[in-house]
Design an enzyme around this catalytic site. Structure first.
Site, PDB file in Angstrom:
ATOM      1  N   ASP A 193       2.856   8.242  -2.611  1.00 31.21           N
ATOM      2  CA  ASP A 193       3.759   7.090  -2.568  1.00 31.21           C
ATOM      3  C   ASP A 193       2.995   5.775  -2.506  1.00 31.21           C
ATOM      4  OD1 ASP A 193       3.427   8.465   0.125  1.00 31.21           O
ATOM      5  OD2 ASP A 193       4.028   6.470   0.780  1.00 31.21           O
ATOM      6  N   LYS A 235       6.998  -8.148   2.219  1.00 32.54           N
ATOM      7  CA  LYS A 235       6.621  -7.015   3.055  1.00 32.54           C
ATOM      8  C   LYS A 235       6.738  -7.414   4.523  1.00 32.54           C
ATOM      9  CE  LYS A 235       3.036  -3.555   3.847  1.00 32.54           C
ATOM     10  NZ  LYS A 235       1.715  -3.047   3.406  1.00 32.54           N
TER      11      LYS A 235
END
Length: 477
Positions: A245, A106
């Site tokens: 999401d 990430k």
């Protein structure tokens, strides 16, 4: 065994190319290892060794593990109630899977789904996610995990110029509610079915080949999500961005952005300053969990009849209430259910709010309650209300079959002494921005052992200083 000797697989890439974007990570300038998590490393291989330079290179994308084919995943989602037709991994790149876990970087650079973003994560948000995922795991709350974090000299623009960082995250699945929404709303029902089949194989293998497997999978997602919401509520955790999401299709906590463990109890607490309407406030989380499951049911309707989906969804409330009542009885040391428990708990949470009680130290102090009320009464601005409640609590404890000592032991295993409140995390971030990572590593130890005594960190077990109470954070946090 060294991390660099692991061999990954990429089963997700067997799906149609519309599901993903193959893209290599973009390295950061002058990377440096901040912390490595040996407990998470054991999930990949019980004998796995973590080495400084090796980790830096793997997280920075300059060393590729055998079998890895980096990719970003495509999905859509409802953001603050409004549908966005394509989102996807805008700053996350998947490396592949091993031992049932998917490795993901990430903050590793731009992908096809970055939109106007830079594909980066900053040091403060990366430290928060790295530590918080481990803290949640130690509290037995289903969550993604974190293996390591690097910082850098890379300049990243947010509210001000900050330094870039990358976290290596682990999860049994990165499929989201929004993954199904994307293929439903684009009328790609064949791909929707392929995704459902993939999720069955990846995370619900016991349902493969079972009659009405899709329906049963949805039913399990309903149960897991309801129970996750109950677990969040029981420890005063506010996620902050419960967009579809950001909702895991396997019912775990993912995507730590603006989040908080509550300080003084405030039922309507909002930790995300972007959330001006309070959509994702603490008390609204259970309702939003249900709303998100409705969106998932709608997305699955080409595969399952609406009537059957609705029957599974209607079980949500019972799953949530049953789990929450079990957790709260445990927090109070009640060893058998009683019909008046819900009222006892309702009154308790009302007086916690009226008395500005800090939730974590209150329950920890209650874990050692033996009739002496002095320490508990010091924790509230409404001592008379608490005294009245304690009278009722004493009567309720008289119905227990366990001894006082047994109750204390059970409650001390249930009510953490330490949770990573935002002011504590900020201290670690402030030090890390000066290249001092000592507190990050100390807090990792604290996060992984929240029920233990840690004399050197006793100040973190007390009431949050007033100036740091129930702060709001930005999405870049």
């Amino acid at each position: 065994m060294k991390l660099s000797n692991l061999t990954l697989s990429t089963p997700y890439l067997s799906l149609d190319p519309i599901f993903f974007h193959e893209i290599a990570p973009t390295p950061l300038k002058n990377p440096r290892l901040i912390s490595a998590n040996l407990k998470a490393a054991k999930l990949l291989n019980s004998t796995l060794e973590l080495h400084h330079e090796e980790l830096e290179n793997i997280l920075n994308g300059t060393f590729m593990l055998k079998g890895s084919r980096p990719y970003a995943m495509c999905y859509a989602g409802h953001q603050f109630g409004y549908y966005v037709q394509r989102l996807g991994d805008g700053r996350a790149i998947n490396l592949g899977s091993v031992n049932g876990l998917n490795l993901q970087l990430k903050g590793s650079g731009i992908t096809r789904y970055s939109r106007q973003g830079d594909g980066r994560a900053v040091l403060r948000s990366s430290i928060r996610e790295y530590l918080m995922s481990e803290a949640m795991h130690a509290l037995s709350i289903p969550t993604s995990r974190a293996l390591a974090i690097i910082g850098s000299d890379e300049k990243v623009a947010r509210e001000q110029w900050e330094r870039g960082a990358i976290v290596l995250r682990l999860s049994p699945s990165w499929i989201r509610f929004g993954s199904f929404e994307y293929f439903f709303h684009t009328n790609k029902h064949k791909e929707l079915e392929s995704l459902a089949d993939f999720l069955l194989q990846e995370s619900f293998p016991h349902l493969v080949g079972v009659e009405e497997a899709y329906l049963k999978m949805y039913g399990e997602i309903v149960m897991r999500t309801a129970e996750l919401m109950a677990q969040w509520q029981s420890v005063g955790f506010n996620h902050g961005v419960m967009n579809t999401d950001n909702m895991s299709a396997i019912g775990i906590t993912i995507d730590y952005g603006p989040f908080a463990f509550m300080d003084t109890f405030e039922s309507g607490y909002i930790c995300n300053h972007t959330d001006s309407g309070g959509r994702y406030s603490y008390d609204n989380q259970p309702r939003i969990g249900y709303w998100n499951l409705e969106r998932l049911a709608h997305a699955l309707s080409p595969l399952i009849t609406t009537e059957k989906l609705q029957l599974e969804l209607e079980k949500y409330g019972n799953y949530f209430t049953t789990k929450l009542m079990t957790l709260l009885r445990d927090k109070l040391g009640l060893d058998t259910p009683h019909e008046k428990d819900s009222d006892l708990l309702r009154v308790l949470f009302t007086l916690m709010e009226n008395g500005r009680i800090d939730m974590t130290p209150f329950f920890r102090t209650l874990s050692q309650y033996d009739g002496n009320r002095e320490k508990l009464l010091l924790l509230t601005l409404a001592p008379n209300q608490l005294n009245e409640w304690l009278d009722r609590y004493d009567e309720r404890l008289a119905l227990n079959s366990s001894s006082v000592e047994e109750r204390h032991q059970q409650m001390l295993r249930t009510n953490p002494k330490y949770v990573l409140k935002n002011y504590i995390l900020q201290e670690a971030i402030d030090a890390a921005e000066k290249d001092d990572f000592t507190l990050v590593n100390n807090l990792l130890m604290l996060a992984q052992n929240p029920y233990d005594e840690h004399p050197d960190f006793e100040r973190y077990a007390g009431i949050t200083p007033q100036q740091h109470t129930n702060l709001k954070l930005s999405c870049s946090s």
